[in-house]
Write a protein that holds these residues in place. Structure first.
Motif, PDB file in Angstrom:
ATOM      1  N   LEU A   1     -11.669  -6.090  -8.593  1.00 39.99           N
ATOM      2  CA  LEU A   1     -11.374  -4.746  -7.485  1.00 39.99           C
ATOM      3  C   LEU A   1     -12.329  -3.694  -8.152  1.00 39.99           C
ATOM      4  CD1 LEU A   1      -9.121  -3.986  -5.937  1.00 39.99           C
ATOM      5  CD2 LEU A   1      -7.423  -4.353  -8.509  1.00 39.99           C
TER       6      LEU A   1
ATOM      7  N   GLY B   1      -9.898  -5.711  -1.626  1.00 41.01           N
ATOM      8  CA  GLY B   1      -9.473  -4.833  -2.866  1.00 41.01           C
ATOM      9  C   GLY B   1      -9.951  -3.218  -2.678  1.00 41.01           C
TER      10      GLY B   1
ATOM     11  N   ALA C   1      -5.892  -7.583  -3.034  1.00 38.35           N
ATOM     12  CA  ALA C   1      -5.774  -7.747  -4.421  1.00 38.35           C
ATOM     13  C   ALA C   1      -4.012  -7.706  -3.422  1.00 38.35           C
ATOM     14  CB  ALA C   1      -5.666  -6.000  -5.374  1.00 38.35           C
TER      15      ALA C   1
ATOM     16  N   PRO D   1      -4.870  -7.611  -8.775  1.00 35.77           N
ATOM     17  CA  PRO D   1      -5.700  -8.233  -8.130  1.00 35.77           C
ATOM     18  C   PRO D   1      -5.779  -9.918  -8.603  1.00 35.77           C
ATOM     19  CG  PRO D   1      -6.133  -7.114 -10.684  1.00 35.77           C
ATOM     20  CD  PRO D   1      -5.178  -7.060 -10.055  1.00 35.77           C
TER      21      PRO D   1
END
Length: 501
Positions: free
Chosen positions: A154, A170, A161, A131
């Protein structure tokens, strides 16, 4: 496989996960405790009990009651509102350490996390999804709220990420790894972000690098001693046993061991009666730094195996206690101490660099130049070392003495532990560059003396230096040499086992 139970994680295991890609799982007995503490939270929500962070707001909003129907919304709002860190992203290794340490804290079984949320956290770690977590914005109490919120984003399919070298939303990073986001239940958002895992992760990485650097400093100092024809009498056991700090005795014995077989070192009166402090007092200074490292390791081991949530859930009694384990003061102090210790490793190294290049302090060519006057040689490398050492003095100002109240004065004393950890990490990084400069200068001087006269151990050390940095035969830019050698010192074997023995 590293198995987490919340109470037995070692720093060596952290290194295995981060550097050797060891996989992680939660022990079976830990899952039992996790599920029991979760049952307590579910019961609180069902019964409508007033419990901080479960059925109330946060911080100054702790007296605001939240209905059961809004319990999940409260948690996602918490994560989104608190994810406001700024600055350059934390290094991937540090972020992965945060994931590991948070998983271990949750595995302790006092947080009320659901099994599904913790499993996803471990899966993210094992899949090497990183992340994106900005480095600035934590006060170190109530824990590392802002950075840990970016970690938690995330898990709910938000934020950004890095996965397989690509920066992604994410949700997309999870999808590519075959994972699905979770919907946070009551208390889970707080369980994910209320802790000290950002400062502790930065601290663990800084400690591991510092431990290595302190050991390398002994080897590089030994090479400098040979280059300057240093006196070895001062490392004899007798003078250290009468001031019996174990670490001082250890360093003195280590230096003697490294120098065994040298034809360049001298004894008292052979060339001079005494060496300067930066040579003569290596055991006293380097040994004191080893004391710092021992203290820091002790605190980190406790912290990485602690429950640092608020509130804490005790399934045996059904109690939920709203306390202050999120306060980072122990780590703040430890990180300030680490920074001071490593600043001194660099400081004494810079003084040895000066003795290597200053023609008024040795009988070597001025500034180790191939053609003194026409060529400046290593002259400006000492400037760079001095600049880094001066910067370290500023960074070593203790962050832990500062506190700024937050949350409308409800959170009226904070640790600044994350700032302390970031400063310590920066000092360690600078230290590698200073020690790289000393190594370059010592290698040049040793070759002028005659590499064949070196001790076997320092001859191997010279060869390692030369594998990254060629001899200076004419003036060239040294920036790349210094950076390359500093990186090599961080990542290569570098005779660590031989130095330790």
């Amino acid at each position: 496989m590293i198995r987490l139970d919340g109470g037995s994680l070692a720093l060596e295991q952290v290194a295995q996960v981060i550097y050797s890609k060891e996989q992680v799982e939660i022990r079976d007995e830990a899952w039992t405790k996790i599920k029991r503490s979760r049952a307590v939270i579910d019961s609180i929500v069902e019964q409508g009990q007033k419990v901080y962070g479960v059925t109330t707001g946060f911080g100054k909003f702790s007296d605001t009651v939240i209905s059961a129907k809004d319990a999940e919304r409260l948690q996602i709002n918490l994560i989104r509102s608190h994810a406001c860190a700024v600055g350059e992203p934390l290094p991937p290794d540090t972020v992965r350490t945060m994931l590991l340490l948070r998983a271990n804290a949750l595995a302790k079984g006092y947080s009320g996390i659901t099994a599904s949320a913790l499993k996803l956290l471990v899966d993210v770690l094992n899949a090497r999804i990183v992340p994106l977590i900005p480095s600035q914005g934590s006060l170190g109490a109530s824990g590392d709220l802002a950075p840990l919120s970016h970690l938690a984003l995330l898990l709910v399919g938000e934020g950004e990420a890095i996965y397989q070298g690509e920066r992604l939303p994410g949700a997309e990073a999870l999808r590519r790894a075959g994972l699905k986001p979770v919907t946070l239940k009551a208390k889970e958002g707080l369980a994910l972000i209320n802790g000290t895992q950002a400062m502790t992760a930065i601290g663990v990485m800084a400690y591991l690098d510092a431990q290595r650097l302190a050991l390398l400093a002994d080897g590089i100092a030994a090479l400098t001693l040979e280059a300057l024809r240093g006196i070895t009498d001062v490392f004899a056991p007798d003078s250290h046993l009468v001031r019996p700090y174990p670490e001082q005795c250890l360093v003195a014995g280590r230096i003697l061991g490294i120098l065994k077989g040298s034809s360049l070192t001298t004894v008292q009166g052979e060339i001079r009666i005494q060496d300067a402090y930066s040579l003569r007092c290596i055991p006293q200074v380097h040994g004191a730094v080893q004391q710092v490292l021992t203290y820091v390791k002790e605190k980190l081991l406790i912290e990485i195996n602690s429950a640092t949530d608020n509130p804490l859930v005790f399934p045996d009694t059904g109690q939920v206690i709203s306390g202050g384990n999120f306060h980072g003061q122990p780590i703040a102090f430890a990180m300030d101490f680490l920074g001071i210790g490593m600043a001194e490793i660099a400081s004494i190294s810079e003084r040895r660099i000066e003795r290597l290049v200053n023609p008024q302090l040795n009988d070597l060519p001025a500034f180790l130049s191939p053609d003194p006057g026409l060529q400046s040689g290593m002259m400006i490398t000492q400037y760079t070392a001095a600049s880094l050492v001066s910067e370290n003095k500023t960074l070593a100002h203790p962050a832990s003495v500062d506190s700024i109240p937050s949350s409308a004065n409800q959170e009226d004393h904070v640790s600044m532990g994350t700032t302390a950890a970031r400063q310590a990490a920066a000092i360690v990084d600078n230290g590698y560059k200073v020690l790289a400069i000393e190594a370059i200068c010592a290698a040049q001087a040793a070759e002028i003396r005659g590499a064949e006269l070196l001790a076997p151990a320092t001859r191997k050390l010279l060869n390692l230096i030369r594998s990254a940095v060629p001899p200076l035969t004419e003036d060239r830019s040294m920036s790349g040499d210094i950076e390359r050698l500093a990186r090599s010192m961080k990542t290569q074997d570098w005779l660590l086992e031989e130095i330790q023995s």
